[in-house]
Design a protein around this motif. Structure first.
Motif, PDB file in Angstrom:
ATOM      1  N   UNK A 328      21.472  11.319  62.237  1.00 19.79           N
ATOM      2  CA  UNK A 328      20.864  12.357  62.830  1.00 19.79           C
ATOM      3  C   UNK A 328      21.571  13.567  62.102  1.00 19.79           C
ATOM      4  N   UNK A 329      21.137  14.603  61.594  1.00 22.28           N
ATOM      5  CA  UNK A 329      21.812  15.734  60.968  1.00 22.28           C
ATOM      6  C   UNK A 329      21.968  16.826  62.024  1.00 22.28           C
ATOM      7  N   UNK A 330      23.075  17.382  62.124  1.00 24.66           N
ATOM      8  CA  UNK A 330      23.444  18.133  63.299  1.00 24.66           C
ATOM      9  C   UNK A 330      23.061  19.792  62.473  1.00 24.66           C
ATOM     10  N   UNK A 331      21.754  20.073  62.756  1.00 25.58           N
ATOM     11  CA  UNK A 331      21.116  21.582  62.097  1.00 25.58           C
ATOM     12  C   UNK A 331      20.300  22.077  62.935  1.00 25.58           C
ATOM     13  N   UNK A 337      11.121  16.374  57.476  1.00 27.40           N
ATOM     14  CA  UNK A 337      11.017  14.952  57.522  1.00 27.40           C
ATOM     15  C   UNK A 337      12.516  14.154  57.784  1.00 27.40           C
ATOM     16  N   UNK A 338      13.487  15.059  57.840  1.00 27.58           N
ATOM     17  CA  UNK A 338      15.005  14.395  58.229  1.00 27.58           C
ATOM     18  C   UNK A 338      15.132  14.632  59.784  1.00 27.58           C
ATOM     19  N   UNK A 339      15.635  13.777  60.604  1.00 26.55           N
ATOM     20  CA  UNK A 339      15.824  14.179  62.121  1.00 26.55           C
ATOM     21  C   UNK A 339      17.076  15.010  62.122  1.00 26.55           C
ATOM     22  N   UNK A 340      17.010  15.768  63.231  1.00 21.82           N
ATOM     23  CA  UNK A 340      17.928  16.620  63.390  1.00 21.82           C
ATOM     24  C   UNK A 340      18.172  16.833  64.958  1.00 21.82           C
ATOM     25  N   UNK A 341      19.462  17.172  65.154  1.00 19.16           N
ATOM     26  CA  UNK A 341      19.968  17.288  66.431  1.00 19.16           C
ATOM     27  C   UNK A 341      20.655  18.632  66.893  1.00 19.16           C
TER      28      UNK A 341
END
Length: 382
Positions: A328-331, A337-341
């Protein structure tokens, strides 16, 4: 380019209404960077184009496609979701009363309580999931716009759009719905009685985290819609040509992306409930979610790609979880398409109504087991 409306919504989106460029036969709409258009010798514009701030042929494909998906009378593209949302309010008059949710997209909430109130709108925040509270807050003849977000960021509460439309119309007001999270894949607010539907197209409609855009679609072309168009043209919140082209590209894959993300979010929500370090999972697809039954009636084919989790131990523990995530990317943002938190309370500041133990999750199109494994190790503190 004429619209060709053949097929179901999935087909309309994938083929951009089936339009083929008349000049070249190209299946992908051309990009028109020109800012101005030639007059004829008599001074007229027989082609209907005058200046790119008012219109641009590159806008047509995305606008017409979304208009077909929403079942609208007309659609406008804006430079951002905020430009689209604020245009709906700026088309009103100072002194008009408006209702908006207590918990909603933070930037618009801040704008309503700041600029819009200073400008002269009478802004009242209400729990839009409580129809009784909405009925009490409405001021017949004075309330001009009721703004609803469903599901609402970041608690994902679901508002009964059809019931809200009846209440708003009975009071002489319009109903506008921020349907960014649901998208037309899951909900078509105009079919439920809404007058206006808004999208932050930065999110799911584009879906690739490379465009900032917004849209408004109206149920009817009337005097109010004319004022919205005037706000767009005179304030200059127009979408760039390349961004409009990219938005149409994103719309072509809207249905498979959203359906994949819904399935993954549902799987994650169900599995995350079993982790003892997570005290609550907020997702409309869970039978225990307060708005689940309404969501089942109002959303078709899934419950969205967004969920939130609350972490035992409060703010510090929640922030620590984000620091341990690897997949998960912190953003900021969502719907790509990318998973974010994101830890929303720290982003929104001390006046935020969001619990400080809450993490907002935007589920992408990665392998769902990789997403779950990453969350598991992060909450376990490994």
């Amino acid at each position: 380019m004429a619209e060709v409306k053949h097929g179901r919504p999935e087909t309309l989106a994938a083929q951009a209404l089936g339009v083929v460029d008349a000049a070249t036969g190209a299946l992908i709409p051309p990009l028109h960077p020109s800012t101005t258009y030639e007059r004829e010798a008599d001074g007229g514009y027989p082609r209907g184009r005058v200046y790119a701030r008012a219109d641009n042929p590159t806008y047509d494909s995305a606008a017409h496609t979304l208009n077909a998906l929403e079942g609208g009378a007309a659609t406008l593209l804006f430079a951002s979701g905020m430009a689209a949302a604020t245009a709906a309010f700026l088309a009103l008059q100072p002194g008009d009363h408006v209702l908006a949710p207590k918990v909603m997209y933070w930037a618009l909430r801040s704008w309503l309580l700041g600029f819009a109130s200073d400008w002269g709108l009478v802004v009242e925040l209400v729990d839009t999931t409580d129809l009784g509270a909405v009925a009490t807050a409405l001021r017949p003849g004075k309330t001009k716009l009721v703004w609803v977000e469903s599901p609402a960021n970041p608690l994902w509460s679901v508002t009964d759009i059809a019931a809200m439309a009846e209440l708003a119309h009975a009071a002489g007001a319009r109903l506008a719905v921020d349907s960014t999270i649901a998208t037309p894949v899951l909900t078509r607010p105009l079919e439920l009685g809404a007058d206006l539907v808004m999208h932050s197209a930065t999110k799911y409609l584009n879906g690739h985290s490379d465009v900032v855009a917004g849209t408004l679609t109206t149920a009817q072309v009337d005097e109010y819609w004319t004022r919205v168009k005037t706000v767009l043209g005179q304030n200059g919140g127009i979408l760039g040509t390349f961004e409009a082209w990219l938005l149409q590209r994103g719309l072509r894959t809207l249905f498979p992306r959203v359906r994949w993300q819904c399935a993954s979010a549902q799987s994650l929500a169900e599995r995350l409930q079993a982790l003892p370090q997570i005290t609550d999972v907020l997702y409309p697809g869970l039978p225990t979610f307060p708005g689940h039954d309404l969501a089942r009636r109002q959303m078709r084919g899934g419950f969205g790609g967004m969920l939130s989790i609350r972490i035992a131990g409060g703010r510090d523990a929640a922030l620590a979880v984000t620091g341990r995530l690897k997949v998960w990317k912190r953003a900021t943002s969502l719907g790509g398409v990318e998973s974010l938190v994101e830890h929303r309370a720290s982003i929104e500041g001390p006046s935020s109504p969001v619990p400080d133990d809450l993490l907002r999750l935007s589920v992408g199109v990665e392998a769902v087991d990789d997403l779950f494994d990453d969350l598991t190790q992060a909450v376990d503190g490994e």
